[in-house]
Design a protein around this motif. Structure first.
Motif, PDB file in Angstrom:
ATOM      1  N   LEU A  31      23.283  15.192 -50.499  1.00 48.84           N
ATOM      2  CA  LEU A  31      24.083  14.197 -49.799  1.00 48.84           C
ATOM      3  C   LEU A  31      23.935  14.465 -48.307  1.00 48.84           C
ATOM      4  O   LEU A  31      24.193  15.581 -47.847  1.00 48.84           O
ATOM      5  CB  LEU A  31      25.555  14.314 -50.210  1.00 48.84           C
ATOM      6  N   ASP A  32      23.507  13.467 -47.562  1.00 42.64           N
ATOM      7  CA  ASP A  32      23.287  13.606 -46.125  1.00 42.64           C
ATOM      8  C   ASP A  32      24.636  13.518 -45.411  1.00 42.64           C
ATOM      9  O   ASP A  32      25.145  12.431 -45.151  1.00 42.64           O
ATOM     10  CB  ASP A  32      22.338  12.505 -45.660  1.00 42.64           C
ATOM     11  N   VAL A  33      25.220  14.673 -45.105  1.00 50.58           N
ATOM     12  CA  VAL A  33      26.560  14.731 -44.527  1.00 50.58           C
ATOM     13  C   VAL A  33      26.513  14.632 -42.999  1.00 50.58           C
ATOM     14  O   VAL A  33      27.221  13.850 -42.383  1.00 50.58           O
ATOM     15  CB  VAL A  33      27.284  16.022 -44.965  1.00 50.58           C
ATOM     16  N   ASP A  34      25.691  15.462 -42.379  1.00 48.10           N
ATOM     17  CA  ASP A  34      25.478  15.414 -40.929  1.00 48.10           C
ATOM     18  C   ASP A  34      24.124  16.046 -40.650  1.00 48.10           C
ATOM     19  O   ASP A  34      23.408  16.410 -41.584  1.00 48.10           O
ATOM     20  CB  ASP A  34      26.628  16.089 -40.153  1.00 48.10           C
ATOM     21  N   ASP A  35      23.746  16.185 -39.394  1.00 45.35           N
ATOM     22  CA  ASP A  35      22.381  16.642 -39.101  1.00 45.35           C
ATOM     23  C   ASP A  35      22.124  18.115 -39.436  1.00 45.35           C
ATOM     24  O   ASP A  35      20.988  18.576 -39.363  1.00 45.35           O
ATOM     25  CB  ASP A  35      22.010  16.342 -37.652  1.00 45.35           C
ATOM     26  N   ILE A  36      23.166  18.866 -39.834  1.00 42.07           N
ATOM     27  CA  ILE A  36      22.967  20.262 -40.220  1.00 42.07           C
ATOM     28  C   ILE A  36      23.593  20.581 -41.585  1.00 42.07           C
ATOM     29  O   ILE A  36      23.786  21.742 -41.933  1.00 42.07           O
ATOM     30  CB  ILE A  36      23.504  21.241 -39.141  1.00 42.07           C
ATOM     31  N   THR A  37      23.902  19.532 -42.355  1.00 37.38           N
ATOM     32  CA  THR A  37      24.542  19.743 -43.661  1.00 37.38           C
ATOM     33  C   THR A  37      23.934  18.808 -44.703  1.00 37.38           C
ATOM     34  O   THR A  37      24.027  17.590 -44.589  1.00 37.38           O
ATOM     35  CB  THR A  37      26.065  19.512 -43.561  1.00 37.38           C
TER      36      THR A  37
END
Length: 194
Positions: A84-90
Motif C-alpha cells: 500500500l503506497d502510504v507516503d514516499d518512505i512507507t
C-alpha cells in the motif's frame, strides 16, 4: 583458521543526518530480487522484517477474508498482504486493504477506505508507527484485530497527527463506515484466540 563474527546490532537511535530509504528505491530493490527469502516492508524509510505467520494469525486472516470479500462487492477490491503506497518512505503490506475497484498494474494502491492488521505479536508497532502513518496519509479507517488483548482497535477521523478517534471493541457488531454492508461480529473474530 575461520573467524566467525557476530553481526552488530541494528541502530537504536538514528542520527540527525539519517536519510530514509524511499518507496521507489525499495520497490527497485524488490524488483531486483534483493529480498528473496525474507519478508520485509518499508515503514518510515526503515526496513522492517515481518514475523512468520502462525496458525492463529492465519485462521483469523481466513475468517476476515471471507467477510471482507463478500462485503466488498463490485465497488471495492480486497488486497491481502499486498503493498500500500502510504507516503514516499512507507510501503507496508497490511493484512487487508479495501480499495476502490480499479487497475493497479503500474503502481500500488494509494487510496484505501479500510486497512486491517491482525496483531498476534505486532500489536505495539501496528498501534504505534503504522497507525500514525496511516492516519497522517488520510486513509479513512484502520482496524487492528488485537488477538493478544482480545479486542479490535478502530481508528477513525484521520489527521496529520494520527487519528481523531480510537475505540476498543471487545464484543458486538462492528460496521465499516465506507463499505456498505461490511459488518463483523467482534466476539466471533476474537473467539479463535481462545
Amino acid at each position: 583458521m575461520i573467524t566467525v563474527t557476530t553481526p552488530a546490532p541494528p541502530v537504536r537511535e538514528l542520527p540527525e543526518a539519517f536519510r530514509p530509504l524511499r518507496s521507489v528505491e525499495f520497490q527497485r530493490l524488490v524488483d531486483l530480487g534483493l529480498f528473496e527469502g525474507t519478508h520485509v516492508e518499508l515503514v518510515g524509510g526503515v526496513l522492517v522484517e515481518m514475523s512468520p505467520q502462525g496458525p492463529l494469525h492465519n485462521t483469523v486472516l481466513r475468517r476476515m477474508n471471507r467477510v471482507l470479500v463478500l462485503a466488498a462487492g463490485d465497488a471495492f477490491e480486497v488486497g491481502v498482504q499486498v503493498p500500500l503506497d502510504v507516503d514516499d518512505i512507507t510501503l507496508p503490506e497490511p493484512d487487508f486493504t479495501i480499495v476502490p475497484a480499479g487497475r493497479f498494474t503500474d503502481r500500488h494502491p494509494d487510496a484505501a477506505v479500510l486497512i486491517v492488521e491482525v496483531a498476534v505479536t505486532s500489536g505495539r508497532f501496528d498501534l504505534g508507527e503504522k497507525a500514525r502513518r496511516y492516519g497522517a496519509a488520510g486513509f479513512g479507517e484502520y482496524w487492528v484485530v488485537d488477538l493478544d488483548r482480545r479486542c479490535v482497535h478502530v481508528h477513525r477521523d484521520p489527521s496529520p497527527d494520527g487519528w481523531g478517534s480510537v475505540v476498543r471493541h471487545t464484543a458486538g457488531e462492528l460496521a465499516a463506515t465506507a463499505v456498505p454492508g461490511l459488518v463483523i461480529d467482534v466476539a466471533d473474530v476474537l473467539s479463535v484466540a481462545g
